[in-house]
Design an enzyme around this catalytic site. Structure first.
Site, PDB file in Angstrom:
ATOM      1  N   GLU A  61      -0.239  -4.479  -5.290  1.00  0.00           N
ATOM      2  CA  GLU A  61       0.056  -5.628  -4.436  1.00  0.00           C
ATOM      3  C   GLU A  61      -0.625  -5.508  -3.077  1.00  0.00           C
ATOM      4  O   GLU A  61      -0.796  -4.405  -2.547  1.00  0.00           O
ATOM      5  CB  GLU A  61       1.564  -5.806  -4.204  1.00  0.00           C
ATOM      6  CG  GLU A  61       2.303  -6.490  -5.327  1.00  0.00           C
ATOM      7  CD  GLU A  61       2.980  -5.512  -6.261  1.00  0.00           C
ATOM      8  OE1 GLU A  61       3.512  -5.961  -7.295  1.00  0.00           O
ATOM      9  OE2 GLU A  61       2.968  -4.308  -5.960  1.00  0.00           O
ATOM     10  N   THR A  62      -0.979  -6.673  -2.548  1.00  0.00           N
ATOM     11  CA  THR A  62      -1.487  -6.839  -1.187  1.00  0.00           C
ATOM     12  C   THR A  62      -0.653  -7.936  -0.543  1.00  0.00           C
ATOM     13  O   THR A  62      -0.374  -8.960  -1.177  1.00  0.00           O
ATOM     14  CB  THR A  62      -2.971  -7.246  -1.206  1.00  0.00           C
ATOM     15  OG1 THR A  62      -3.731  -6.190  -1.824  1.00  0.00           O
ATOM     16  CG2 THR A  62      -3.498  -7.503   0.187  1.00  0.00           C
TER      17      THR A  62
END
Length: 305
Positions: free
Chosen positions: A56-57
């Site tokens: 995830e970002t």
């Protein structure tokens, strides 16, 4: 072409990469966090998430809901999520480290696609698990799919060969989790799933460690190939959903989950179930957080043409 970025136009934003769910350096699950992300469009956020290639970002934005301290958008390499656990903890850590001050003493309130999520500060950050958007039994067609991808037999007489599936349930708080209880931690660690056969299935498995064999109580693994991540190293949202399903029944009301073992990580997820203000149980999911990369990131920006 209309909507295309002007070549060379960029903006700089503060950037943090935070290791989540491990007290040991580089043994948890990293999340990339872009601060002050207003002005970035969705396509650029998605492109940066693909480029980082982390599970995830996230992007920190001003809140739009009363009572929230900030708004968070969460991207995997494959899509945006309404909620995810390790990005919630890592982004709160980054926001606080950058000088964020919560309106309520000791409580951080995050706005995201799943609504408002509370986090508390103590020995380690912990979030209150959001309500499940899908729960309950898994039908036979989905169970058959699970058995195929895991190489698992149905538990009980005549269940077939392979790993014994004790139970399964939907534990979806946004990412789409289906949870599976296996006989023990060794069964979890021995899995070699057929990731190419998963389709859109997002699967989490859990098994108990025999007493005295580990510093953790249970072993967890998460498989999400449809989100661009074959196996997620350490997963807060899955652990939250599993606890809402099993804690206080087939798992203790408070326990430590190990995750990431087969990937060379040493994730430790601290789970506890407590009575909330209205008397209803609240699952808290906590973990250690540490910034490992800090600086500036240059991202596409500027007028469109």
């Amino acid at each position: 072409m209309s909507g295309a970025p002007v070549p060379g136009a960029v903006v700089e934003r503060r950037f943090s990469q935070v290791d989540v769910f491990s007290a040991e350096p580089l043994r948890g699950n990293p999340v990339a966090v872009v601060h002050d992300a207003e002005g970035l469009d969705e396509a650029d956020m998605a492109a940066f998430a693909r480029w980082t290639n982390l599970s995830e970002t996230t992007f920190l934005l001003p809140p739009t809901t009363p009572g929230a301290d900030y708004r968070l958008r969460i991207f995997t390499p494959g899509r945006e999520l309404p909620f995810a656990g390790h990005p919630t903890l890592g982004s709160a850590h980054a926001w606080l480290e950058a000088g964020g001050r919560p309106a309520a003493d000791g409580v951080v309130v995050q706005e995201c696609g799943a609504g408002l999520v509370r986090l508390r500060r103590g020995e380690r950050l912990a979030f209150a698990a959001p309500p499940l958007v899908r729960s309950g039994p898994v039908d036979e067609a989905d169970l058959a799919h699970v058995r195929r991808v895991l190489g698992a037999g149905r538990g009980g007489p005549g269940g077939g060969s392979g790993v014994e599936v004790l139970d399964a349930a939907w534990v979806d708080n946004g990412p789409g989790w289906l949870g599976v209880l296996l006989a023990d931690a060794a069964a979890v660690l021995s899995l070699e799933p057929d990731l190419a056969a998963f389709g859109d299935l997002r699967l989490g498995v859990v098994g108990v460690h025999p007493a005295g064999t580990s510093d953790a109580d249970v072993e967890v693994r998460a498989f999400v190939p449809s989100l661009g991540v074959g196996e997620d190293p350490v997963t807060g949202s899955l652990n939250a959903g599993l606890a809402q399903w099993l804690a206080g029944d087939r798992l203790p009301s408070a326990y430590v989950a190990s995750q990431g073992t087969v990937l060379g990580r040493r994730g430790r997820v601290h789970v506890s179930t407590e009575a909330g203000p209205d008397g209803e149980p609240v699952v808290w999911v906590g973990g250690d957080t540490a910034t490992t990369v800090a600086g500036q990131v240059r991202l596409p920006a500027g007028p469109r043409r």
